[in-house]
Design a protein around this motif. Structure first.
Motif, mmCIF file in Angstrom:
data_model
loop_
_atom_site.group_PDB
_atom_site.id
_atom_site.type_symbol
_atom_site.label_atom_id
_atom_site.label_comp_id
_atom_site.label_asym_id
_atom_site.label_seq_id
_atom_site.Cartn_x
_atom_site.Cartn_y
_atom_site.Cartn_z
ATOM 1 N N LEU A 178 0.864 -1.181 0.000
ATOM 2 C CA LEU A 178 0.000 0.000 0.000
ATOM 3 C C LEU A 178 0.899 1.229 0.000
ATOM 4 N N SER A 179 0.780 2.036 -1.038
ATOM 5 C CA SER A 179 1.681 3.171 -1.217
ATOM 6 C C SER A 179 0.926 4.487 -1.138
ATOM 7 N N SER A 180 1.620 5.503 -0.662
ATOM 8 C CA SER A 180 1.094 6.858 -0.599
ATOM 9 C C SER A 180 1.508 7.608 -1.852
ATOM 10 N N ILE A 181 0.746 8.615 -2.211
ATOM 11 C CA ILE A 181 1.125 9.503 -3.310
ATOM 12 C C ILE A 181 2.207 10.465 -2.813
ATOM 13 N N ASN A 182 2.062 10.927 -1.579
ATOM 14 C CA ASN A 182 3.020 11.835 -0.964
ATOM 15 C C ASN A 182 4.333 11.082 -0.717
ATOM 16 N N PRO A 183 5.439 11.517 -1.315
ATOM 17 C CA PRO A 183 6.708 10.799 -1.181
ATOM 18 C C PRO A 183 7.284 10.820 0.244
ATOM 19 N N ASP A 184 6.722 11.618 1.140
ATOM 20 C CA ASP A 184 7.198 11.636 2.525
ATOM 21 C C ASP A 184 6.812 10.361 3.280
ATOM 22 N N TYR A 185 5.905 9.563 2.703
ATOM 23 C CA TYR A 185 5.436 8.345 3.352
ATOM 24 C C TYR A 185 5.897 7.133 2.549
ATOM 25 N N PRO A 186 6.684 6.243 3.158
ATOM 26 C CA PRO A 186 7.164 5.062 2.425
ATOM 27 C C PRO A 186 6.034 4.051 2.221
ATOM 28 N N PRO A 187 6.159 3.194 1.202
ATOM 29 C CA PRO A 187 5.168 2.135 0.994
ATOM 30 C C PRO A 187 5.123 1.192 2.198
ATOM 31 N N ARG A 188 3.953 0.607 2.416
ATOM 32 C CA ARG A 188 3.779 -0.361 3.505
ATOM 33 C C ARG A 188 3.453 -1.717 2.904
ATOM 34 N N VAL A 189 4.237 -2.714 3.275
ATOM 35 C CA VAL A 189 3.943 -4.084 2.869
ATOM 36 C C VAL A 189 3.162 -4.707 4.019
ATOM 37 N N VAL A 190 1.914 -5.076 3.736
ATOM 38 C CA VAL A 190 1.009 -5.573 4.768
ATOM 39 C C VAL A 190 0.672 -7.025 4.464
ATOM 40 N N PRO A 191 0.915 -7.936 5.419
ATOM 41 C CA PRO A 191 0.503 -9.327 5.196
ATOM 42 C C PRO A 191 -0.999 -9.403 4.943
ATOM 43 N N ARG A 192 -1.429 -10.273 4.008
ATOM 44 C CA ARG A 192 -2.856 -10.392 3.673
ATOM 45 C C ARG A 192 -3.689 -10.755 4.899
ATOM 46 N N ARG A 193 -3.113 -11.538 5.816
ATOM 47 C CA ARG A 193 -3.854 -11.933 7.025
ATOM 48 C C ARG A 193 -4.150 -10.731 7.919
ATOM 49 N N ASP A 194 -3.421 -9.616 7.730
ATOM 50 C CA ASP A 194 -3.629 -8.406 8.526
ATOM 51 C C ASP A 194 -4.611 -7.432 7.874
ATOM 52 N N ILE A 195 -5.182 -7.821 6.728
ATOM 53 C CA ILE A 195 -6.152 -6.976 6.030
ATOM 54 C C ILE A 195 -7.540 -7.569 6.257
ATOM 55 N N GLU A 196 -8.360 -6.828 6.989
ATOM 56 C CA GLU A 196 -9.729 -7.274 7.247
ATOM 57 C C GLU A 196 -10.561 -7.178 5.973
ATOM 58 N N TRP A 197 -10.464 -6.033 5.271
ATOM 59 C CA TRP A 197 -11.091 -5.864 3.970
ATOM 60 C C TRP A 197 -10.371 -4.745 3.213
ATOM 61 N N MET A 198 -10.551 -4.773 1.889
ATOM 62 C CA MET A 198 -9.957 -3.759 1.023
ATOM 63 C C MET A 198 -10.948 -3.519 -0.114
ATOM 64 N N ALA A 199 -11.240 -2.245 -0.404
ATOM 65 C CA ALA A 199 -12.201 -1.906 -1.446
ATOM 66 C C ALA A 199 -11.667 -0.763 -2.293
ATOM 67 N N ARG A 200 -11.972 -0.833 -3.571
ATOM 68 C CA ARG A 200 -11.539 0.186 -4.518
ATOM 69 C C ARG A 200 -12.315 1.479 -4.276
ATOM 70 N N ILE A 201 -11.617 2.619 -4.372
ATOM 71 C CA ILE A 201 -12.275 3.925 -4.275
ATOM 72 C C ILE A 201 -12.994 4.167 -5.608
ATOM 73 N N LEU A 202 -14.304 4.393 -5.516
ATOM 74 C CA LEU A 202 -15.130 4.587 -6.717
ATOM 75 C C LEU A 202 -15.258 6.041 -7.115
ATOM 76 N N TRP A 203 -15.207 6.935 -6.131
ATOM 77 C CA TRP A 203 -15.493 8.346 -6.389
ATOM 78 C C TRP A 203 -14.894 9.182 -5.273
ATOM 79 N N VAL A 204 -14.529 10.406 -5.576
ATOM 80 C CA VAL A 204 -14.022 11.331 -4.559
ATOM 81 C C VAL A 204 -14.606 12.709 -4.811
ATOM 82 N N SER A 205 -14.994 13.391 -3.735
ATOM 83 C CA SER A 205 -15.433 14.789 -3.845
ATOM 84 C C SER A 205 -14.266 15.663 -3.432
ATOM 85 N N GLN A 206 -14.019 16.686 -4.210
ATOM 86 C CA GLN A 206 -12.887 17.558 -3.887
ATOM 87 C C GLN A 206 -13.314 18.991 -3.949
#
Length: 123
Positions: free
Chosen positions: A95-123
């Motif tokens: 899981l990676s951030s867009i902001n380069p100040d934050y390094p990518p995180r490698v997360v074991p699948r067993r530590d992910i309760e759920w993951m869902a794609r972002i469908l829409w964003v309001s800005q």
């Protein structure tokens, strides 16, 4: 939906700024379901793409996520993160951030309760 170049031509909007004329295609928006919800972004790890206070819509009912998707993940620790899924295999997700100040995180699948794609964003 209308291409941006065509949208600049006369005849596609009325005086009130509403769409008119021909050449429009309909875009399907996410359907409301018990698994669809919104979250408010906090922090700056996804800046400048997502900013503090932006709202994202996700649907846990569509579990198909792929590398390159922007996702919300709930970890078994209770932490909820909005990231870009940069790698996914049977054992882990990166899981990676867009902001380069934050390094990518490698997360074991067993530590992910759920993951869902972002469908829409309001800005």
């Amino acid at each position: 939906m209308l291409g941006l170049a065509r949208a600049g031509l006369d005849g596609f909007f009325d005086e009130a700024g509403l769409p008119t004329g021909e050449g429009w295609d309909q875009t399907e928006l996410p359907r409301v379901s018990p698994t669809t919800f919104s979250l408010t972004i906090s922090g700056d790890s996804m800046a400048p793409l997502y900013r503090e206070g932006d709202r994202v819509i996700v649907d846990r009912g569509d579990p198909a996520v792929r590398r390159g998707d922007r996702v919300v993940a709930r970890l078994t620790s209770g932490e909820v993160v909005a990231k870009e899924l940069t790698a996914l295999n049977a054992r882990s997700a990166t899981l990676s951030s867009i902001n380069p100040d934050y390094p990518p995180r490698v997360v074991p699948r067993r530590d992910i309760e759920w993951m869902a794609r972002i469908l829409w964003v309001s800005q």
